[in-house]
Write a protein that holds these residues in place. Structure first.
Motif, PDB file in Angstrom:
ATOM      1  N   ARG A 117      72.634 -29.113  -6.916  1.00 53.94           N
ATOM      2  CA  ARG A 117      71.806 -27.891  -7.423  1.00 53.94           C
ATOM      3  C   ARG A 117      71.905 -26.435  -7.871  1.00 53.94           C
ATOM      4  O   ARG A 117      71.937 -26.415  -9.076  1.00 53.94           O
ATOM      5  N   TYR A 118      72.877 -26.215  -7.241  1.00 51.64           N
ATOM      6  CA  TYR A 118      73.387 -24.439  -7.097  1.00 51.64           C
ATOM      7  C   TYR A 118      73.273 -24.348  -8.642  1.00 51.64           C
ATOM      8  O   TYR A 118      73.661 -23.696  -9.382  1.00 51.64           O
ATOM      9  N   ASP A 119      74.895 -25.331  -9.237  1.00 49.27           N
ATOM     10  CA  ASP A 119      75.326 -25.165 -10.023  1.00 49.27           C
ATOM     11  C   ASP A 119      74.072 -25.819 -11.073  1.00 49.27           C
ATOM     12  O   ASP A 119      74.646 -25.419 -12.471  1.00 49.27           O
ATOM     13  N   ASP A 120      73.655 -26.406 -10.951  1.00 47.91           N
ATOM     14  CA  ASP A 120      72.763 -26.728 -12.101  1.00 47.91           C
ATOM     15  C   ASP A 120      71.537 -25.890 -12.364  1.00 47.91           C
ATOM     16  O   ASP A 120      71.439 -25.431 -13.637  1.00 47.91           O
ATOM     17  N   VAL A 121      71.752 -24.969 -11.498  1.00 46.14           N
ATOM     18  CA  VAL A 121      70.291 -23.767 -12.023  1.00 46.14           C
ATOM     19  C   VAL A 121      70.816 -22.954 -11.916  1.00 46.14           C
ATOM     20  O   VAL A 121      70.533 -21.892 -13.021  1.00 46.14           O
ATOM     21  N   ALA A 122      72.275 -22.284 -11.964  1.00 42.85           N
ATOM     22  CA  ALA A 122      73.333 -21.214 -12.276  1.00 42.85           C
ATOM     23  C   ALA A 122      73.571 -21.534 -13.822  1.00 42.85           C
ATOM     24  O   ALA A 122      73.716 -21.072 -14.878  1.00 42.85           O
ATOM     25  N   ARG A 123      73.463 -23.025 -14.089  1.00 45.82           N
ATOM     26  CA  ARG A 123      74.576 -23.387 -15.685  1.00 45.82           C
ATOM     27  C   ARG A 123      72.678 -23.113 -16.960  1.00 45.82           C
ATOM     28  O   ARG A 123      73.324 -22.190 -17.773  1.00 45.82           O
ATOM     29  N   ALA A 124      71.638 -23.661 -16.107  1.00 45.96           N
ATOM     30  CA  ALA A 124      70.445 -23.113 -17.116  1.00 45.96           C
ATOM     31  C   ALA A 124      70.295 -21.555 -17.348  1.00 45.96           C
ATOM     32  O   ALA A 124      69.914 -21.107 -17.490  1.00 45.96           O
ATOM     33  N   THR A 125      70.272 -20.660 -15.821  1.00 45.56           N
ATOM     34  CA  THR A 125      70.546 -19.314 -16.859  1.00 45.56           C
ATOM     35  C   THR A 125      71.526 -18.396 -17.370  1.00 45.56           C
ATOM     36  O   THR A 125      70.386 -17.740 -18.007  1.00 45.56           O
ATOM     37  N   ARG A 126      72.670 -19.397 -17.090  1.00 47.67           N
ATOM     38  CA  ARG A 126      73.311 -18.942 -18.051  1.00 47.67           C
ATOM     39  C   ARG A 126      73.617 -19.044 -18.981  1.00 47.67           C
ATOM     40  O   ARG A 126      73.458 -18.612 -20.684  1.00 47.67           O
ATOM     41  N   THR A 127      72.565 -20.002 -19.943  1.00 45.78           N
ATOM     42  CA  THR A 127      72.203 -20.440 -20.837  1.00 45.78           C
ATOM     43  C   THR A 127      71.143 -19.536 -21.659  1.00 45.78           C
ATOM     44  O   THR A 127      71.457 -19.067 -22.473  1.00 45.78           O
ATOM     45  N   PHE A 128      69.898 -19.532 -20.602  1.00 42.32           N
ATOM     46  CA  PHE A 128      69.149 -18.342 -20.938  1.00 42.32           C
ATOM     47  C   PHE A 128      69.066 -17.900 -21.127  1.00 42.32           C
ATOM     48  O   PHE A 128      68.745 -15.914 -22.011  1.00 42.32           O
ATOM     49  N   LEU A 129      70.336 -16.610 -20.556  1.00 45.98           N
ATOM     50  CA  LEU A 129      70.858 -14.946 -20.376  1.00 45.98           C
ATOM     51  C   LEU A 129      71.726 -15.246 -21.708  1.00 45.98           C
ATOM     52  O   LEU A 129      71.914 -13.662 -21.923  1.00 45.98           O
ATOM     53  N   SER A 130      71.881 -15.754 -22.166  1.00 44.85           N
ATOM     54  CA  SER A 130      73.254 -15.911 -23.530  1.00 44.85           C
ATOM     55  C   SER A 130      72.763 -15.106 -24.970  1.00 44.85           C
ATOM     56  O   SER A 130      71.442 -15.342 -25.083  1.00 44.85           O
ATOM     57  N   GLY A 131      73.932 -14.912 -25.739  1.00 40.31           N
ATOM     58  CA  GLY A 131      73.544 -14.231 -26.880  1.00 40.31           C
ATOM     59  C   GLY A 131      74.088 -13.477 -27.199  1.00 40.31           C
ATOM     60  O   GLY A 131      74.926 -13.047 -26.967  1.00 40.31           O
ATOM     61  N   PHE A 176      61.802 -10.501 -21.305  1.00 40.49           N
ATOM     62  CA  PHE A 176      62.168 -11.705 -20.752  1.00 40.49           C
ATOM     63  C   PHE A 176      61.759 -12.637 -20.739  1.00 40.49           C
ATOM     64  O   PHE A 176      61.852 -14.200 -20.697  1.00 40.49           O
ATOM     65  N   TYR A 177      60.432 -11.951 -21.587  1.00 39.87           N
ATOM     66  CA  TYR A 177      59.798 -13.448 -22.349  1.00 39.87           C
ATOM     67  C   TYR A 177      59.421 -13.706 -23.152  1.00 39.87           C
ATOM     68  O   TYR A 177      60.117 -14.746 -23.295  1.00 39.87           O
ATOM     69  N   GLU A 178      60.674 -13.029 -23.812  1.00 36.37           N
ATOM     70  CA  GLU A 178      60.855 -13.817 -25.083  1.00 36.37           C
ATOM     71  C   GLU A 178      62.410 -14.249 -25.373  1.00 36.37           C
ATOM     72  O   GLU A 178      62.656 -15.114 -25.565  1.00 36.37           O
ATOM     73  N   MET A 179      62.921 -13.833 -24.026  1.00 40.61           N
ATOM     74  CA  MET A 179      64.756 -14.825 -23.526  1.00 40.61           C
ATOM     75  C   MET A 179      64.130 -16.080 -23.455  1.00 40.61           C
ATOM     76  O   MET A 179      64.851 -17.193 -23.238  1.00 40.61           O
ATOM     77  N   VAL A 180      62.769 -16.311 -21.869  1.00 43.16           N
ATOM     78  CA  VAL A 180      61.804 -17.761 -22.103  1.00 43.16           C
ATOM     79  C   VAL A 180      61.623 -18.909 -22.885  1.00 43.16           C
ATOM     80  O   VAL A 180      62.055 -19.496 -23.183  1.00 43.16           O
ATOM     81  N   PHE A 181      61.019 -17.890 -23.790  1.00 44.49           N
ATOM     82  CA  PHE A 181      60.029 -18.231 -24.670  1.00 44.49           C
ATOM     83  C   PHE A 181      59.823 -17.883 -25.859  1.00 44.49           C
ATOM     84  O   PHE A 181      59.437 -19.390 -27.334  1.00 44.49           O
TER      85      PHE A 181
END
Length: 431
Positions: free
Chosen positions: A80-94, A136-141
């Motif tokens: 579960r942690y691995d799944d969440v951490a993977r999603a966070t890295r994707t959102f914060l990438s750029g 972070f709104y722009e980053m998410v949406f």
């Protein structure tokens, strides 16, 4: 003017919070594990428990609700942690260009609203919260942030950090307004959300990761950076130099680390050597301020020049944690965004402040933004006097409210009750 009172109250508050940890909590560095072995212990594979089994977890879950059970920093190790951490890295990438341009754009938008006269008085944390809410709104949406959504995010983040600093009680109804908004917008996010989370947990993941932790921590970090620049104009004048700016950020993170204590629960016995061991279930509390103060000449002095002859990776300097034990996922994004945001502020105004600058910064960083002309010395003098007075009554408020929330969290046992009915991967258990 009762200048002795804040220090006494802070010491008393520390004793109150020590009681929360219980008898099995140990704070580092100490006489046994000094700063030279601090990272060795912090990086140990068995120092990976996060919430289950620590009295301190109930308090943090209380402060971070709703959804602390899916907050990345408080999830137990596993799929579960691995799944969440993977999603966070994707959102914060750029790319560097994209991340920097967004920070400049969001900072400029808020400054356009705030700067209405030659001199504007602000609290720096309050100034920066709308910036990072937009960011972070722009980053998410993937779209500009509507004012209504920005207000919800700021109200939520301010409520969380005020409770954490014990300057105000938490207001669940205020936080729930953002939860309802995010539930409606769940299908509009830019990237896939963690599949191991239910729909409600996905909402809480968005709220806790991006519109709580990210907004709060970036606002706090920028408040420290801008206040340091306000009180060291010779440093502010060199901020356009990329290399020097990196030194300024390193020094800001060293002297004013965003984390006070990071706690970990040992999931197995740890034996560092024949004489030093910690049984499973020990609560290890790693003090960032204490560690960052060791190994430096004049550690209490803000001096970016100290980094000209060394690199942060060689020193007692872990502002984003240690790589082996849950480093902050924003370790790359934060310096990029802070650098460009600070430059946009300094492009428009000069910063001036006469208030005390502490790591916890409960004052939120009073500061004058001057667009042109002379510095208003009388207003600076007023800021200094008001700050000293506020420090006295605020310390008493923090003691009273902090004690009340500790007792309430102890009564509710949010983490304890959760693990009474769930395993470490969030699955219900039968008794």
């Amino acid at each position: 003017m009762l200048s002795w009172l804040p220090a006494r109250v802070v010491a008393l508050r520390a004793k109150v919070f020590e009681k929360v940890n219980g008898d099995n909590a140990i704070t580092f560095p100490n006489e046994v594990i000094g700063p030279d072995r601090f990272q060795e212990l912090y990086s140990h594979p068995a120092a990976n428990g996060r919430s289950k089994g620590a009295g301190l977890s109930d308090l943090f879950w209380y402060w971070l609700s709703p959804g602390p059970e899916v907050h990345q920093e408080h999830l137990e190790a596993g799929p579960r942690y691995d799944d969440v951490a993977r999603a966070t890295r994707t959102f914060l990438s750029g790319s560097t260009e994209e991340l920097s341009a967004a920070a400049t754009r969001c900072t400029a938008k808020v400054l356009d609203e705030v700067l209405t006269g030659r001199v504007t008085e602000v609290r720096l944390r309050d100034l920066m919260m709308p910036v990072w809410a937009e960011y972070f709104y722009e980053m998410v949406f993937g779209e500009p942030c509507p004012r209504y959504a920005r207000d919800l995010i700021v109200d939520h983040a301010d409520d969380v950090v005020s409770a954490l600093k014990c300057t105000g009680l938490r207001h669940p109804a205020r936080r729930a307004r953002l939860t309802r908004y995010l539930r409606v917008r769940l299908a509009d996010v830019r990237h896939p959300l963690p599949r191991t989370l239910s729909e409600t947990e996905q909402v809480h993941y968005l709220q806790g990761t991006y519109f709580n932790t990210a907004v709060v921590q970036m606002s706090e970090a920028m408040a420290h950076l801008l206040l340091a620049l306000a009180q060291h104009p010779e440093v502010a004048r060199r901020i356009d130099d990329d290399r020097y700016c990196a030194h300024v950020l390193d020094e800001t993170f060293r002297l004013y680390p965003l984390f006070g204590i990071a706690h970990r629960i040992t999931t197995a016995d740890i034996a560092l050597d024949d004489e030093t061991s910690f049984p499973a279930g020990s609560v290890l509390c790693f003090s960032y301020p204490a560690y960052h103060a060791t190994g430096y000449a004049n550690p209490d002095v803000f001096d970016p020049g100290r980094w000209e002859s060394t690199a942060a990776r060689h020193e007692h300097h872990i502002p984003f944690g240690v790589a082996a034990n849950r480093p902050c996922p924003a370790w790359r994004l934060a310096p990029l965004a802070m650098r460009t945001s600070a430059r946009e502020v300094l492009r428009r105004v000069t910063l001036h402040s006469s208030v005390s600058h502490t790591r916890s910064l409960p004052s939120r960083g009073p500061c004058l933004l001057v667009r042109e002309g002379p510095v208003p010395r009388r207003r600076l003098a007023f800021l200094r006097v008001r700050d000293r007075w506020e420090d006295v009554w605020r310390s008493v408020v923090q003691l009273v409210l902090g004690t009340a929330m500790v007792l309430h969290a102890h009564h509710l046992r949010p983490a304890g009750r959760y693990f009474d009915t769930h395993d470490t991967q969030g699955c219900p258990v039968r008794h």
